[in-house]
Design an enzyme around this catalytic site. Structure first.
Site, short mmCIF file in Angstrom:
data_model
loop_
_atom_site.label_atom_id
_atom_site.label_comp_id
_atom_site.label_asym_id
_atom_site.label_seq_id
_atom_site.Cartn_x
_atom_site.Cartn_y
_atom_site.Cartn_z
N LYS A 180 -13.00 -5.14 -10.18
CA LYS A 180 -11.56 -5.01 -9.95
C LYS A 180 -11.30 -4.12 -8.73
O LYS A 180 -12.20 -3.42 -8.26
CB LYS A 180 -10.87 -4.42 -11.19
CG LYS A 180 -11.34 -3.04 -11.58
CD LYS A 180 -10.66 -2.56 -12.86
CE LYS A 180 -11.14 -1.16 -13.23
NZ LYS A 180 -10.46 -0.64 -14.42
N ARG A 235 -3.95 2.33 -24.69
CA ARG A 235 -3.50 1.58 -23.52
C ARG A 235 -3.30 0.14 -24.00
O ARG A 235 -2.24 -0.18 -24.51
CB ARG A 235 -4.52 1.69 -22.38
CG ARG A 235 -4.03 1.14 -21.04
CD ARG A 235 -4.97 1.51 -19.89
NE ARG A 235 -6.34 0.99 -20.07
CZ ARG A 235 -7.32 1.19 -19.20
NH1 ARG A 235 -7.11 1.91 -18.10
NH2 ARG A 235 -8.53 0.69 -19.42
N TYR A 276 2.52 17.06 13.48
CA TYR A 276 3.89 17.13 12.99
C TYR A 276 4.20 18.48 12.34
O TYR A 276 3.36 19.05 11.63
CB TYR A 276 4.13 16.03 11.95
CG TYR A 276 4.33 14.66 12.54
CD1 TYR A 276 5.42 14.37 13.36
CD2 TYR A 276 3.42 13.64 12.27
CE1 TYR A 276 5.59 13.10 13.90
CE2 TYR A 276 3.59 12.37 12.79
CZ TYR A 276 4.67 12.11 13.62
OH TYR A 276 4.86 10.86 14.15
#
Length: 353
Positions: A36, A131, A252
């Site tokens: 996955k 889950r 930045y």
């Protein structure tokens, strides 16, 4: 690869890791390669082919989209979808030989209202992670009976061990699983799988389990003193400019302030590639020497404080190996999985045989 920023995936090490794990933990019939999230950030079918070559005979993914993408290239290895496939897309799973997960009776009842021939299913049991899956024995028995009396093919039953480093929790999960399946004839079920990488390596094989799931261990990110694993993932870029900054700021918001003189290298990789701003302050490698990221990381570039030995064009290793990934995870207060899964597809993968 137009900016010379890339992930190097070591296919030989993936294959070696899989083979050595299967040789070490050789009592199973089914070894699921969990691929996955683009093989945990390794991407490309080449990684999956190395996993299969190493000995995995089943694949597991999170979503139907992932399964269908794999099926374009790999036709003859079964794929289990660990997530829930919406009922309206079940025919896609059947047509592409993709096994689905059944996690509750409501979903199953919707599924059996239509004639689905040749659909293989695995029942997910919730043993404590809370889950997916059922934790109610009556519901499980009902699901089992519904499937038996339908034209669905019950190929497997499984759970997920959520805290394998804790023996007490894990034994409770094993016991819960055994309690849940006590009323069924497990010899009629082709595949029973409980353990993923860590649990497989940490506990003796259960007599009734004939499958296990290899996940992060395939990619080397699992300590195993008895069976050392190899690094499979590294991330590289290069120095594209060197600025000599005197009593100024970098990046930045001017958060990094230079007092005196410093050499600052600019490297073309940033948070859009998965190097989030929290990486500021941790080490990268240039010419096998450690240097620190400084200033706010930009969307596409970051800054490294260097010395005079570094030149434009020098290779910068942002992620070096297993040890460095673990170091970065500790620095970011996360887990190694997140480090490698965060590197986006904008970063090309280069495959080393």
């Amino acid at each position: 690869m137009y900016r010379n920023t890339y992930v190097e995936v070591n296919l030989k090490n993936i294959e070696s890791n899989v083979r050595s794990l299967i040789n070490k933990y050789c009592g199973y019939k089914y070894y699921f390669g969990v691929v996955k999230a683009d093989c945990y950030g390794h991407n490309d079918v080449k990684s999956i082919e190395a996993i299969i070559k190493g000995g995995c005979n089943y694949l597991a993914v999170a979503t139907l989209e992932e399964a269908l993408e794999i099926r374009k290239s790999i036709k003859d290895v079964p794929i289990l979808c660990l997530g829930i496939v919406p009922v309206e897309f079940i025919e896609e799973a059947i047509n592409n030989n993709i096994t689905i997960t059944i996690s509750n009776v409501e979903y199953l009842e919707k599924l059996v209202t239509k004639e689905h021939n040749n659909l293989k299913v695995h029942i997910k049991i919730n043993t404590g992670m809370n889950r997916l899956g059922t934790n109610n024995k009556k519901e499980f028995n009902k699901m089992y009976e519904i499937i038996k009396n339908s034209n669905l093919i019950l190929e497997g039953i499984y759970t997920h061990i959520y805290n394998s480093s804790n023996k007490e929790d894990t034994i409770k999960q094993f016991n819960k699983f055994e309690e849940m399946i006590a009323d069924v004839n497990v010899s009629e079920i082709p595949i029973i799988h409980l353990c993923a990488s860590d649990a497989m390596m940490s506990y003796p094989k259960l007599a009734y389990a004939n499958g296990c799931r290899l996940g992060i261990a395939m990619y080397g990110l699992m300590e195993n003193k008895e069976n050392p694993l190899f690094s499979t993932f590294s991330l590289h870029s290069e120095v594209i400019q060197i600025n000599e900054v005197e009593n100024g700021t970098v990046g930045y918001n001017g958060n990094y302030k230079v007092e005196g003189k410093e050499k600052i290298a600019v490297v073309p990789i940033g948070y859009a590639d998965g190097i989030i701003r929290k990486n500021t302050g941790r080490n990268v490698y240039i010419n096998n020497k450690e240097y620190k990221i400084v200033g706010n990381i930009c969307m596409d570039m970051l800054f490294v404080k260097i010395d005079s030995s570094v030149k434009v064009g020098d290779k910068v290793t942002i992620i070096k190996d297993i040890g460095h990934i673990e170091e970065i995870a500790k620095y970011l207060d996360t887990i190694p999985y997140e480090i490698i899964c965060s590197i986006g597809k904008r970063v090309p993968r280069v495959y080393k045989l």
